[in-house]
Scaffold this motif. Sequence first.
Motif, short mmCIF file in Angstrom:
data_model
loop_
_atom_site.label_atom_id
_atom_site.label_comp_id
_atom_site.label_asym_id
_atom_site.label_seq_id
_atom_site.Cartn_x
_atom_site.Cartn_y
_atom_site.Cartn_z
N LEU A 91 0.83 -1.21 0.00
CA LEU A 91 0.00 0.00 0.00
C LEU A 91 0.86 1.26 0.00
O LEU A 91 0.56 2.22 -0.70
CB LEU A 91 -0.93 -0.02 1.22
N ASN A 92 1.95 1.22 0.73
CA ASN A 92 2.87 2.36 0.75
C ASN A 92 3.46 2.60 -0.64
O ASN A 92 3.55 3.74 -1.10
CB ASN A 92 3.98 2.14 1.77
N GLU A 93 3.86 1.53 -1.33
CA GLU A 93 4.40 1.67 -2.68
C GLU A 93 3.35 2.23 -3.63
O GLU A 93 3.64 3.08 -4.47
CB GLU A 93 4.89 0.32 -3.20
N LEU A 94 2.12 1.74 -3.52
CA LEU A 94 1.05 2.21 -4.40
C LEU A 94 0.72 3.67 -4.16
O LEU A 94 0.55 4.44 -5.11
CB LEU A 94 -0.20 1.35 -4.20
N VAL A 95 0.64 4.06 -2.91
CA VAL A 95 0.33 5.45 -2.59
C VAL A 95 1.46 6.37 -3.06
O VAL A 95 1.20 7.46 -3.58
CB VAL A 95 0.06 5.61 -1.07
N THR A 96 2.69 5.92 -2.90
CA THR A 96 3.82 6.72 -3.35
C THR A 96 3.83 6.86 -4.87
O THR A 96 4.02 7.95 -5.41
CB THR A 96 5.15 6.09 -2.88
N ALA A 97 3.58 5.75 -5.57
CA ALA A 97 3.64 5.76 -7.03
C ALA A 97 2.46 6.50 -7.65
O ALA A 97 2.61 7.22 -8.64
CB ALA A 97 3.70 4.33 -7.56
N PHE A 98 1.27 6.31 -7.10
CA PHE A 98 0.06 6.85 -7.72
C PHE A 98 -0.52 8.05 -6.98
O PHE A 98 -1.61 8.51 -7.31
CB PHE A 98 -1.01 5.77 -7.82
N GLY A 99 0.18 8.58 -6.00
CA GLY A 99 -0.33 9.71 -5.23
C GLY A 99 -0.61 10.93 -6.07
O GLY A 99 -1.62 11.62 -5.87
N ASP A 100 0.24 11.19 -7.04
CA ASP A 100 0.04 12.36 -7.91
C ASP A 100 -1.13 12.18 -8.87
O ASP A 100 -1.63 13.16 -9.42
CB ASP A 100 1.32 12.65 -8.71
N TYR A 101 -1.53 10.95 -9.08
CA TYR A 101 -2.60 10.65 -10.04
C TYR A 101 -3.92 10.30 -9.36
O TYR A 101 -4.81 9.75 -9.99
CB TYR A 101 -2.18 9.49 -10.95
N SER A 102 -4.05 10.63 -8.08
CA SER A 102 -5.25 10.22 -7.34
C SER A 102 -6.53 10.80 -7.94
O SER A 102 -7.56 10.13 -7.95
CB SER A 102 -5.13 10.61 -5.86
N GLU A 103 -6.49 12.02 -8.41
CA GLU A 103 -7.68 12.61 -9.03
C GLU A 103 -8.04 11.89 -10.32
O GLU A 103 -9.22 11.66 -10.60
CB GLU A 103 -7.47 14.10 -9.29
N ASP A 104 -7.04 11.55 -11.11
CA ASP A 104 -7.29 10.82 -12.36
C ASP A 104 -7.84 9.43 -12.09
O ASP A 104 -8.62 8.90 -12.89
CB ASP A 104 -6.01 10.71 -13.18
N LEU A 105 -7.45 8.84 -10.96
CA LEU A 105 -7.94 7.52 -10.58
C LEU A 105 -9.30 7.59 -9.90
O LEU A 105 -9.88 6.57 -9.57
CB LEU A 105 -6.94 6.82 -9.65
N ARG A 106 -9.77 8.81 -9.66
CA ARG A 106 -11.04 9.07 -8.97
C ARG A 106 -11.01 8.59 -7.52
O ARG A 106 -11.98 8.03 -7.02
CB ARG A 106 -12.22 8.48 -9.73
N LEU A 107 -9.86 8.80 -6.89
CA LEU A 107 -9.72 8.53 -5.46
C LEU A 107 -9.84 9.86 -4.72
O LEU A 107 -9.15 10.82 -5.05
CB LEU A 107 -8.37 7.91 -5.15
N SER A 108 -10.72 9.92 -3.75
CA SER A 108 -10.93 11.16 -3.02
C SER A 108 -9.75 11.43 -2.07
O SER A 108 -8.95 10.55 -1.79
CB SER A 108 -12.23 11.10 -2.24
N GLN A 109 -9.71 12.66 -1.57
CA GLN A 109 -8.67 13.04 -0.61
C GLN A 109 -8.76 12.18 0.65
O GLN A 109 -7.74 11.77 1.21
CB GLN A 109 -8.83 14.51 -0.23
N SER A 110 -9.98 11.89 1.08
CA SER A 110 -10.14 11.08 2.30
C SER A 110 -9.70 9.65 2.07
O SER A 110 -9.13 9.02 2.96
CB SER A 110 -11.59 11.13 2.79
N GLU A 111 -9.93 9.11 0.88
CA GLU A 111 -9.48 7.75 0.59
C GLU A 111 -7.95 7.68 0.57
O GLU A 111 -7.36 6.71 1.07
CB GLU A 111 -10.04 7.27 -0.76
N MET A 112 -7.32 8.69 0.00
CA MET A 112 -5.86 8.71 -0.01
C MET A 112 -5.30 8.89 1.40
O MET A 112 -4.29 8.28 1.75
CB MET A 112 -5.35 9.83 -0.93
N ARG A 113 -5.96 9.71 2.21
CA ARG A 113 -5.52 9.89 3.59
C ARG A 113 -5.64 8.58 4.35
O ARG A 113 -4.73 8.18 5.09
CB ARG A 113 -6.34 10.98 4.28
N MET A 114 -6.77 7.88 4.18
CA MET A 114 -6.95 6.60 4.85
C MET A 114 -5.91 5.58 4.39
O MET A 114 -5.41 4.79 5.19
CB MET A 114 -8.37 6.07 4.61
N ALA A 115 -5.58 5.60 3.10
CA ALA A 115 -4.57 4.68 2.57
C ALA A 115 -3.20 4.99 3.17
O ALA A 115 -2.45 4.08 3.53
CB ALA A 115 -4.53 4.77 1.06
N ARG A 116 -2.87 6.28 3.27
CA ARG A 116 -1.58 6.66 3.88
C ARG A 116 -1.51 6.23 5.34
O ARG A 116 -0.47 5.77 5.81
CB ARG A 116 -1.36 8.16 3.75
#
Length: 136
Positions: A91-116
Amino acid sequence: MAAVVLGQPYGDVGIIVDAIDALTRLAVCSLKEDKYGNVQRDVKLIIRTFTTTVTQLEGFKKSLGVHWTDIEKKQESPEADAILVALKGGLNELVTAFGDYSEDLRLSQSEMRMAREAATPAPTPAPVRPEMEQRK
């Protein structure tokens, strides 16, 4: 705990850890190697699934009482801990790699925060000094 997490009668930690690692590497490598963006469609689901699994596994571990044979009350399960470490690392690798593309992936800010938050490793307890143990 291992019986519940892995299933009965035969649960293989190695297969689960390898699957987590393979899925993580496939998704991360797709940034450079997937010209058509086929893997990108599933990255959102992978991040959500890893986050949910880490959260539920940690919650289950906390809610599980101490077994009567555990005289030291450690509540350890090496098998479940290995799976948690693999999930958090992936999960850490995924968040690091795709963090900049979260909007394009349609992941909300809260989902990214929960993932981190789910990807952060658990703090290791400080070792107990022998003189402190004698005072108890």
